[in-house]
Design a protein around this motif. Structure first.
Motif, PDB file in Angstrom:
ATOM      1  N   CYS A 165       7.304   5.395   4.115  1.00 42.08           N
ATOM      2  CA  CYS A 165       6.431   6.371   3.460  1.00 42.08           C
ATOM      3  C   CYS A 165       7.102   6.936   2.210  1.00 42.08           C
ATOM      4  O   CYS A 165       8.296   7.215   2.215  1.00 42.08           O
ATOM      5  N   SER A 166       6.308   7.120   1.172  1.00 45.92           N
ATOM      6  CA  SER A 166       6.820   7.718  -0.063  1.00 45.92           C
ATOM      7  C   SER A 166       5.646   8.200  -0.913  1.00 45.92           C
ATOM      8  O   SER A 166       4.716   7.438  -1.157  1.00 45.92           O
ATOM      9  N   PRO A 167       5.725   9.480  -1.333  1.00 48.73           N
ATOM     10  CA  PRO A 167       6.732  10.484  -0.999  1.00 48.73           C
ATOM     11  C   PRO A 167       6.515  11.033   0.412  1.00 48.73           C
ATOM     12  O   PRO A 167       5.482  10.802   1.026  1.00 48.73           O
ATOM     13  N   VAL A 168       7.516  11.754   0.896  1.00 43.78           N
ATOM     14  CA  VAL A 168       7.415  12.430   2.189  1.00 43.78           C
ATOM     15  C   VAL A 168       7.396  13.934   1.952  1.00 43.78           C
ATOM     16  O   VAL A 168       8.263  14.476   1.263  1.00 43.78           O
ATOM     17  N   SER A 184       0.851  -1.184   0.000  1.00 46.13           N
ATOM     18  CA  SER A 184       0.000   0.000   0.000  1.00 46.13           C
ATOM     19  C   SER A 184       0.889   1.236   0.000  1.00 46.13           C
ATOM     20  O   SER A 184       1.656   1.442   0.938  1.00 46.13           O
ATOM     21  N   LYS A 185       0.787   2.045  -1.035  1.00 44.32           N
ATOM     22  CA  LYS A 185       1.651   3.220  -1.146  1.00 44.32           C
ATOM     23  C   LYS A 185       1.091   4.334  -0.263  1.00 44.32           C
ATOM     24  O   LYS A 185       0.014   4.873  -0.527  1.00 44.32           O
ATOM     25  N   ILE A 186       1.820   4.652   0.773  1.00 39.22           N
ATOM     26  CA  ILE A 186       1.380   5.643   1.753  1.00 39.22           C
ATOM     27  C   ILE A 186       2.373   6.798   1.773  1.00 39.22           C
ATOM     28  O   ILE A 186       3.584   6.594   1.925  1.00 39.22           O
ATOM     29  N   GLY A 187       1.866   8.000   1.627  1.00 37.81           N
ATOM     30  CA  GLY A 187       2.715   9.177   1.729  1.00 37.81           C
ATOM     31  C   GLY A 187       2.903   9.595   3.180  1.00 37.81           C
ATOM     32  O   GLY A 187       2.110   9.240   4.053  1.00 37.81           O
ATOM     33  N   GLY A 188       3.963  10.323   3.420  1.00 38.66           N
ATOM     34  CA  GLY A 188       4.214  10.859   4.752  1.00 38.66           C
ATOM     35  C   GLY A 188       4.043  12.371   4.743  1.00 38.66           C
ATOM     36  O   GLY A 188       4.509  13.043   3.818  1.00 38.66           O
ATOM     37  N   LEU A 189       3.370  12.906   5.745  1.00 42.72           N
ATOM     38  CA  LEU A 189       3.158  14.348   5.843  1.00 42.72           C
ATOM     39  C   LEU A 189       3.643  14.824   7.205  1.00 42.72           C
ATOM     40  O   LEU A 189       3.047  14.509   8.242  1.00 42.72           O
ATOM     41  N   LEU A 190       4.737  15.560   7.200  1.00 44.62           N
ATOM     42  CA  LEU A 190       5.327  16.106   8.414  1.00 44.62           C
ATOM     43  C   LEU A 190       4.901  17.555   8.581  1.00 44.62           C
ATOM     44  O   LEU A 190       5.188  18.398   7.722  1.00 44.62           O
TER      45      LEU A 190
END
Length: 204
Positions: A49-52, A7-13
């Motif tokens: 995570c990608s993209p971040v 599952s492609k999950i992005g990271g949000l900081l």
């Protein structure tokens, strides 16, 4: 521990705050040999995570410099002073631009230094297996971020207002899965919080 790639999950900081109560940029506070913003971004990357995306605003130059060695996209939120929700919206919009088919986003804060890549990977692994709309952290005191949101909730994330951020959506949902944290993930908001953090570093 790296999460499943199914599952492609992005990271949000979220790292755009002005640190008004602390008195100097919390993004640049040192913990275990690295700044809080670098530590938090690296945790998302190492979790899989990608993209971040890192949303900045209150401390632009220093934050940008701290992230230059990492595969992180920085987004400037010119409305960061209006609250965390505007930073979430800025990050979600960039995430969709970069990866239109993203399955979800894992949202973290830059001032929770005890959040590890291992802990964040648990969210992606659980989402890969169960596909919940929201997976949030239960640290024994509150249910909140870090939290993973499926892409089906992106429109709602974009409509959030004020400084409560994603917690509004978590609290208003009656279907929230949780991951238990081993300890309370305290934020670094005041000088007292910083003293506590520094004392923790000196423990054997």
């Amino acid at each position: 521990m790296t999460a499943s790639k199914s599952s492609k999950i992005g990271g949000l900081l979220l790292a755009a705050g002005g640190s008004s109560r602390l008195g100097h940029p919390k993004q640049l506070v040192q913990y275990q040999g690295e700044t809080l913003i670098h530590r938090a971004a690296k945790a998302l990357i190492d979790a899989g995570c990608s993209p971040v995306i890192a949303v900045i605003g209150g401390e632009i130059e220093g934050s940008t410099a701290e992230l230059k060695d990492l595969p992180v996209q920085t987004v400037l939120n010119p409305e960061w002073h209006t609250g965390m929700s505007s930073s979430i919206a800025s990050g979600i919009r960039r995430l969709i631009e970069i990866e239109p088919q993203i399955r979800g986003v894992l949202i973290t804060l830059c001032d929770q230094p005890d959040v590890t890549a291992h802990f964040l990977a648990c969210f992606i692994n659980q989402y890969s297996e169960e596909q919940q709309d929201i997976i949030a952290t239960d640290d024994g005191e509150v249910i909140g971020v870090p939290a993973l949101f499926s892409s089906g909730l992106f429109d709602e994330l974009l409509l959030l207002k004020g400084d409560k951020g994603a917690r509004q959506l978590i609290r208003n949902s009656d279907k929230v899965a949780t991951i238990q944290a081993d300890a309370v993930f305290s934020d670094i908001d005041t000088q007292e919080d910083l003293v506590r953090l520094q004392d923790d570093q000196q423990l054997p």
